[in-house]
Design a protein around this motif. Structure first.
Motif, PDB file in Angstrom:
ATOM      1  N   HIS A 114      -2.784  -2.507 -31.911  1.00 47.16           N
ATOM      2  CA  HIS A 114      -4.103  -2.906 -31.458  1.00 47.16           C
ATOM      3  C   HIS A 114      -4.205  -2.785 -29.935  1.00 47.16           C
ATOM      4  CE1 HIS A 114      -7.536  -5.851 -32.648  1.00 47.16           C
ATOM      5  NE2 HIS A 114      -7.956  -4.820 -31.957  1.00 47.16           N
ATOM      6  N   VAL A 115      -3.148  -3.222 -29.261  1.00 49.77           N
ATOM      7  CA  VAL A 115      -3.097  -3.084 -27.804  1.00 49.77           C
ATOM      8  C   VAL A 115      -3.202  -1.606 -27.425  1.00 49.77           C
ATOM      9  CG1 VAL A 115      -1.674  -3.431 -25.751  1.00 49.77           C
ATOM     10  CG2 VAL A 115      -1.712  -5.171 -27.543  1.00 49.77           C
ATOM     11  N   ALA A 116      -2.435  -0.777 -28.129  1.00 49.22           N
ATOM     12  CA  ALA A 116      -2.449   0.649 -27.811  1.00 49.22           C
ATOM     13  C   ALA A 116      -3.844   1.229 -28.015  1.00 49.22           C
ATOM     14  CB  ALA A 116      -1.430   1.384 -28.681  1.00 49.22           C
ATOM     15  N   GLN A 117      -4.512   0.780 -29.079  1.00 45.07           N
ATOM     16  CA  GLN A 117      -5.847   1.317 -29.337  1.00 45.07           C
ATOM     17  C   GLN A 117      -6.874   0.869 -28.309  1.00 45.07           C
ATOM     18  OE1 GLN A 117      -7.115   0.870 -33.402  1.00 45.07           O
ATOM     19  NE2 GLN A 117      -5.708   2.467 -34.094  1.00 45.07           N
ATOM     20  N   GLN A 118      -6.561  -0.240 -27.601  1.00 43.58           N
ATOM     21  CA  GLN A 118      -7.455  -0.646 -26.509  1.00 43.58           C
ATOM     22  C   GLN A 118      -7.368   0.318 -25.332  1.00 43.58           C
ATOM     23  OE1 GLN A 118      -9.151  -3.964 -26.551  1.00 43.58           O
ATOM     24  NE2 GLN A 118      -8.594  -3.722 -28.707  1.00 43.58           N
ATOM     25  N   GLY A 119      -6.298   1.130 -25.322  1.00 44.83           N
ATOM     26  CA  GLY A 119      -6.153   2.092 -24.235  1.00 44.83           C
ATOM     27  C   GLY A 119      -4.974   1.824 -23.324  1.00 44.83           C
ATOM     28  N   ILE A 120      -3.951   1.166 -23.856  1.00 40.98           N
ATOM     29  CA  ILE A 120      -2.743   0.926 -23.067  1.00 40.98           C
ATOM     30  C   ILE A 120      -1.589   1.693 -23.700  1.00 40.98           C
ATOM     31  CG2 ILE A 120      -1.122  -0.816 -22.241  1.00 40.98           C
ATOM     32  CD1 ILE A 120      -3.402  -2.819 -22.280  1.00 40.98           C
ATOM     33  N   GLY A 121      -1.068   2.673 -22.953  1.00 43.61           N
ATOM     34  CA  GLY A 121       0.006   3.502 -23.484  1.00 43.61           C
ATOM     35  C   GLY A 121       1.326   3.149 -22.822  1.00 43.61           C
ATOM     36  N   ARG A 122       2.412   3.533 -23.467  1.00 47.35           N
ATOM     37  CA  ARG A 122       3.712   3.038 -23.046  1.00 47.35           C
ATOM     38  C   ARG A 122       4.739   4.143 -23.121  1.00 47.35           C
ATOM     39  NH1 ARG A 122       7.102  -1.556 -24.175  1.00 47.35           N
ATOM     40  NH2 ARG A 122       9.116  -1.054 -23.250  1.00 47.35           N
ATOM     41  N   LEU A 123       5.491   4.318 -22.045  1.00 49.83           N
ATOM     42  CA  LEU A 123       6.651   5.210 -22.076  1.00 49.83           C
ATOM     43  C   LEU A 123       7.888   4.331 -22.108  1.00 49.83           C
ATOM     44  CD1 LEU A 123       7.308   8.366 -21.568  1.00 49.83           C
ATOM     45  CD2 LEU A 123       8.157   7.510 -19.400  1.00 49.83           C
ATOM     46  N   PHE A 124       8.744   4.556 -23.093  1.00 51.33           N
ATOM     47  CA  PHE A 124       9.897   3.680 -23.247  1.00 51.33           C
ATOM     48  C   PHE A 124      11.048   4.130 -22.377  1.00 51.33           C
ATOM     49  CE2 PHE A 124       7.510   3.038 -27.129  1.00 51.33           C
ATOM     50  CZ  PHE A 124       7.583   1.672 -27.294  1.00 51.33           C
ATOM     51  N   GLN A 125      11.747   3.128 -21.851  1.00 52.80           N
ATOM     52  CA  GLN A 125      12.936   3.398 -21.047  1.00 52.80           C
ATOM     53  C   GLN A 125      13.953   4.199 -21.858  1.00 52.80           C
ATOM     54  OE1 GLN A 125      14.466  -0.234 -19.432  1.00 52.80           O
ATOM     55  NE2 GLN A 125      16.096   0.743 -18.287  1.00 52.80           N
ATOM     56  N   ASP A 126      14.064   3.863 -23.138  1.00 53.21           N
ATOM     57  CA  ASP A 126      15.047   4.543 -23.980  1.00 53.21           C
ATOM     58  C   ASP A 126      14.390   5.600 -24.875  1.00 53.21           C
ATOM     59  OD1 ASP A 126      13.735   2.460 -25.147  1.00 53.21           O
ATOM     60  OD2 ASP A 126      15.375   1.858 -26.443  1.00 53.21           O
ATOM     61  N   VAL A 127      13.351   6.217 -24.384  1.00 52.32           N
ATOM     62  CA  VAL A 127      12.715   7.409 -24.962  1.00 52.32           C
ATOM     63  C   VAL A 127      12.013   7.177 -26.301  1.00 52.32           C
ATOM     64  CG1 VAL A 127      12.926   9.850 -25.407  1.00 52.32           C
ATOM     65  CG2 VAL A 127      14.456   8.807 -23.783  1.00 52.32           C
ATOM     66  N   ARG A 128      12.772   6.743 -27.317  1.00 55.96           N
ATOM     67  CA  ARG A 128      12.180   6.463 -28.623  1.00 55.96           C
ATOM     68  C   ARG A 128      11.315   7.582 -29.168  1.00 55.96           C
ATOM     69  NH1 ARG A 128      12.485   0.298 -29.211  1.00 55.96           N
ATOM     70  NH2 ARG A 128      12.840   0.982 -31.309  1.00 55.96           N
ATOM     71  N   LEU A 129      11.907   8.755 -29.313  1.00 55.21           N
ATOM     72  CA  LEU A 129      11.156   9.841 -29.955  1.00 55.21           C
ATOM     73  C   LEU A 129      11.233   9.684 -31.464  1.00 55.21           C
ATOM     74  CD1 LEU A 129      12.251  12.858 -27.808  1.00 55.21           C
ATOM     75  CD2 LEU A 129      10.019  11.754 -27.855  1.00 55.21           C
ATOM     76  N   PHE A 130      10.432  10.462 -32.164  1.00 58.23           N
ATOM     77  CA  PHE A 130      10.572  10.574 -33.620  1.00 58.23           C
ATOM     78  C   PHE A 130      11.603  11.676 -33.839  1.00 58.23           C
ATOM     79  CE2 PHE A 130       5.953   9.468 -33.016  1.00 58.23           C
ATOM     80  CZ  PHE A 130       6.168   8.106 -33.164  1.00 58.23           C
ATOM     81  N   GLU A 131      12.860  11.274 -33.910  1.00 59.49           N
ATOM     82  CA  GLU A 131      13.941  12.226 -33.717  1.00 59.49           C
ATOM     83  C   GLU A 131      13.999  13.335 -34.755  1.00 59.49           C
ATOM     84  OE1 GLU A 131      17.703  10.608 -32.844  1.00 59.49           O
ATOM     85  OE2 GLU A 131      16.974   9.926 -30.885  1.00 59.49           O
TER      86      GLU A 131
END
Ligand SMILES: Nc1ncnc2c1ncn2[C@@H]1O[C@H](COP(=O)(O)OP(=O)(O)OP(=O)(O)O)[C@@H](O)[C@H]1O
Ligand SMILES: [Mg+2]
Lengths: 289, 251, 293
Positions: free
Chosen positions: B74-91
């Motif tokens: 819900h937070v993300a849909q408000q327009g807040i995006g996040r880059l993770f320190q530990d990358v967290r890709l869909f490997e």
């Protein structure tokens, strides 16, 4: 020849079951032990609609799908927001509850006595009455279901399910409503499991609860583990192999009393070995890690 | 003008305060750098904003709307995006699918519609693919589009995670150590790009250990220690503060 | 009548609690959802049947051998099945599936050798004791006493010994243990041995009470696992509490409806808990908290 057609018909039925469970196991990465319950619910709803209300096969099948989807929410809503192992236990619980109901609600299901004399499907006045025609008929339905599941699996929906499987937190941070997507995937899988239930009932023309036990759920799951998950080919390879396997064992000439247990032991060992040495199954895309 | 604000936010893990009555605002269309020693609570602040963890007390608001305790999606849909320190890709997804999964408003994410109006989904998908390719070209991964993300080098994974964040097209970007593990030439174009995003009106919060980078891009610098803001101001002010130098930069 | 049902419920609770404590030992420390615990349970009661009923060994000897061998089987399972997976860094998902596979193998192995029919372990009518209007059989009393002894034992081990502290530390943070220089392998060995031994105790008692068939392990592991979850994962007292709640509610349900619905009650309780109190009776609520790396 009839014997072969019988096995092929069973493969048609199981392919749908396994591919639908694959949506959970291979895409979302959820272990569900309730697939035989949905299979059974589909079989019973369609049978009761046909026998008590005189519906045709197809309308009964479609309503069975709808009913099964609705029932799937009773388990997915409370358990899918929780940790993975809670979900496994809850799905197992649902399986046991459904079996208990099928077995004990005698007024509706006749319980252990089963329901005999289920009429054959009739289309445009043509009765599907030979084993060959039932093979074709089940093959058409299996093909349609496979096509739909293929479309769903390769759609953006399938992609986001895989993203959830890989990293829930990252997917959530991209604005994906994880719980809702999982609940939808679960409902779809349950709905598709109802169709083979109806096919199975129409084919054997008799159902009782013992076809829809925990061990049946485990069997369906083991087909995926062994064949492989996350694509279409793994589950199909698994189904063909695992439906033929008991016939091969019979060929070897094991005594009947031992054969059933031996078969289960082989399934169990295969699961252990596959998890150890080949986590992507024989032909799967998704490597369990 | 603060677009995103934390007010008196506290978070303890097993009695240890990671964030301690912290109040902090981030200005719209500006780059704010969060600096501080390891364990200062920087990443925890991002986790709190994203809804991955709930504050013990205090409030977080975005465009004056209270977002405390909202679910992460819900937070993300408000327009807040996040880059993770530990990358967290869909490997075990391809590089391309990593980007494609990130786009908003996908008709095909509704299973029903993807079967009922497949043509619409296919048409949409074509334009998403185009945008994905642009993003991959930008980070120099276009030739890897069909590789699995797990097979990329660490630096490439970092770049892919940046491209994935951009695909989300959020207004606020929370970026956790973007330059760690990225080669120097790429760092330069990355910084250039971050600046451009800010000019386009994106609000950027970046956690960064490299002070040269901080000086180069930050409009504001916030120095944190032990869960509290020790000093906040223009880059030169904060980095010139002897206390900060002693606690952090001087090492 | 109500009193008797309550007592019966508490006695089943004792039996569930012993299984649940064993499951909790393993689950709390290793996070492995040890389905095969049910298989171990079945295996141990048939081992006891062989020693006591077929070979006519004295009761105590049969019990001691059964418990010891079962503990060893537990260690063996960890060594052969789980440790290689853990070493490879496999997820809990894989461990759980392997455990399920092993459960299938064990149950069917037993069924193949001994057949599917119910075996009676204590022939004749058991002596009973009455307390006012309450009637308890000898085995029921033994179950209650065994629970009290084992529960106190478990708590003492956990709270008072160095091993117990290690186990609790490992529950909270598996990495910490290796940092502290304790060998996690050794902890695992102890945990699997103790957990399996507890399963054997419960299996023998319940076998003597109501007989056995190869599928008893399924009910045992389900009741045990549900007890752990509704009691509160990570809390050993919670497992026992959950077990009693389960035993009593099942017993009351039998009074209101019929024994055939018993398993359904178990899972309705589980689902209610998952809905309204997922952390369990004694648990504390954790949101899925990100572990920053
Ligand atoms: N999920 C968690 N559970 C327990 N403790 C946590 C958790 N997340 C963070 N912490 C603790 O909170 C404190 C702040 O951690 P945080 O990750 O926010 O630091 P940081 O400033 O990002 O450090 P770094 O520069 O090393 O990334 C640390 O002591 C850390 O151990
Ligand atoms: Mg950090």
């Amino acid at each position: 020849m009839n014997y072969l057609l019988h096995i092929l018909t069973m493969i048609n039925i199981y392919v749908i079951l396994v591919l639908s469970l694959n949506l959970l196991v291979g895409y979302v990465g959820l272990l569900s032990l309730s697939h035989a319950a949905f299979y059974g619910i589909g079989a019973y709803i369609s049978t009761l609609l046909i026998m008590k209300l005189g519906l045709g096969f197809l309308p009964a099948l479609l309503l069975a799908v709808v009913g099964t989807v609705l029932l799937s929410y009773t388990i997915s809503l409370p358990s899918l927001r929780l940790r993975g192992d809670y979900f496994v236990l809850a799905s197992l619980g649902f399986q046991i509850i459904v079996f208990t109901i099928l077995y004990n609600w005698i007024d509706l299901t006749r319980g252990p006595y089963g329901i005999p004399g289920i009429p054959r499907p009739i289309f445009f006045g043509i009765e599907i009455n030979s084993i060959g025609s039932y093979f074709l008929f089940s093959g058409v339905i299996a093909a349609i279901c496979t096509g739909l599941l293929y479309l769903i699996g390769n759609s953006p929906f399938g992609r986001v399910l895989k993203a959830i499987r890989e990293d829930e937190i990252a997917a959530a941070a991209l604005g994906k409503n994880i719980v809702r997507l999982k609940i939808n995937a679960f409902a779809i899988a349950a709905g598709f499991a109802a169709a083979p239930g109806a096919l199975f009932a129409g084919y054997l023309r008799y159902i009782d609860p013992t076809s829809f036990t925990v061990m049946e759920s485990v069997f369906i799951l083991s087909i995926i583990i062994i064949g492989g998950a996350g694509n279409i080919s793994g589950p199909i390879v698994g189904t063909v192999l695992m439906i033929f396997l008991p016939e091969v064992l019979r060929f070897i000439g094991l005594p009947d009393a031992v054969a059933a247990n031996m078969r289960q032991i082989i399934y169990g060992l295969l699961i252990i070995l596959i998890m150890r040495y080949r986590p992507q199954g024989l032909s799967g895309e998704y490597r369990f890690e | 003008m603060s677009i995103l604000e934390l007010e008196n936010v506290t978070k303890a893990f097993d009695g240890v305060l990671a964030v301690d009555k912290l109040s902090l605002g981030f200005d719209e269309a500006k780059i704010t750098a969060l600096i501080g020693p390891n364990g200062a609570g920087k990443t925890t602040i991002f986790n709190l904003i994203c809804g991955l963890i709930r504050p013990d007390s205090g409030a977080i608001s975005y465009r004056t709307k209270n977002i405390t305790g909202l679910a992460p999606w819900h937070v993300a849909q408000q327009g807040i995006g996040r880059l993770f320190q530990d990358v967290r890709l869909f490997e075990r997804l391809t590089v391309n699918d990593n980007i494609l999964a990130a786009f908003k408003n996908q008709t095909g994410e509704n299973a029903f519609l993807s079967v009922v109006v497949p043509w619409k989904v296919v048409r949409e998908e074509r334009s998403f693919l185009e945008r994905a390719l642009q993003l991959l070209e930008f980070v120099g991964l276009a030739d890897k589009a069909n590789d699995l993300a797990e097979n990329l080098s660490y630096g490439q994974q970092k770049l892919l995670s940046i491209a994935r964040l951009l695909a989300l097209d959020a207004d606020v970007l929370l970026i956790d150590e973007p330059t760690a593990g990225v080669n120097p030439t790429m760092v330069a174009s990355l910084l250039e790009f971050i600046r451009r995003l800010a000019k386009e009106g994106k609000t950027i919060v970046v956690i960064e250990h490299n002070m040269n980078v901080v000086v180069e891009i930050a409009d504001w610098v916030c120095f944190m220690n032990q869960g509290q803001v020790e000093s906040f101001g223009l880059p030169n002010e904060v980095l010139g503060d002897p206390e900060v130098r002693a606690a952090y930069i001087g090492l | 009548m109500l009193l008797q049902l309550l007592a019966n419920g508490i006695i089943s609770g004792c039996s569930y609690a012993i299984v649940a404590l064993g499951f909790a030992f393993i689950y709390n420390t290793t996070r492995t959802f040890h389905f095969a615990h049910g298989g171990v349970y079945t295996l141990s009661v048939y081992l006891f049947y062989t020693l006591y009923n077929l070979w006519a060994l004295p009761l105590i000897v049969a019990i001691v051998i059964t418990v010891a061998v079962t503990a060893f089987v537990g260690i063996l399972i960890d060594k052969i099945i789980y440790i290689p997976l853990v070493k490879r860094g496999s997820s809990l998902f894989i461990q759980m599936l392997s455990s399920l596979g092993l459960y299938i193998v064990l149950i069917n192995f037993v069924a193949m050798i001994y057949g599917n029919e119910t075996k009676v372990l204590s022939p004749g009518i058991q002596p009973t004791y009455s307390f006012g209007s309450l009637i308890l059989t000898q085995i029921q009393l033994a179950t209650a006493i065994a629970f009290v002894v084992l529960f106190i034992g478990v708590i003492v081990v956990l709270k008072k010994t160095r091993l117990g502290k290690t186990i609790r530390a490992m529950r909270d943070d598996p990495q910490l243990v290796s940092v502290l220089g304790i060998n996690p392998r050794r902890v695992r060995r102890v945990v699997f041995a103790l957990g399996s031994a507890l399963a054997a105790c419960a299996a023998v008692l319940s076998g003597l009470d109501i007989g056995t068939d190869p599928n008893v392990g399924m009910a045992a592991i389900l009741n045990g696992a549900v007890a752990v979850i509704i009691g509160g994962v990570g809390i050993f007292e919670g497992a026992a509490l959950g077990a009693f709640l389960l035993g009593i509610l099942q017993s009351l349900a039998i009074w209101q409806a019929s024994a055939r619905w018993q398993e359904m009650i178990t899972f309705l309780i589980l689902i209610l808990f998952l809905l309204f109190r997922p952390q369990g009776i004694l648990g504390v609520r954790h949101r899925i908290e990100e572990v920053s790396v």
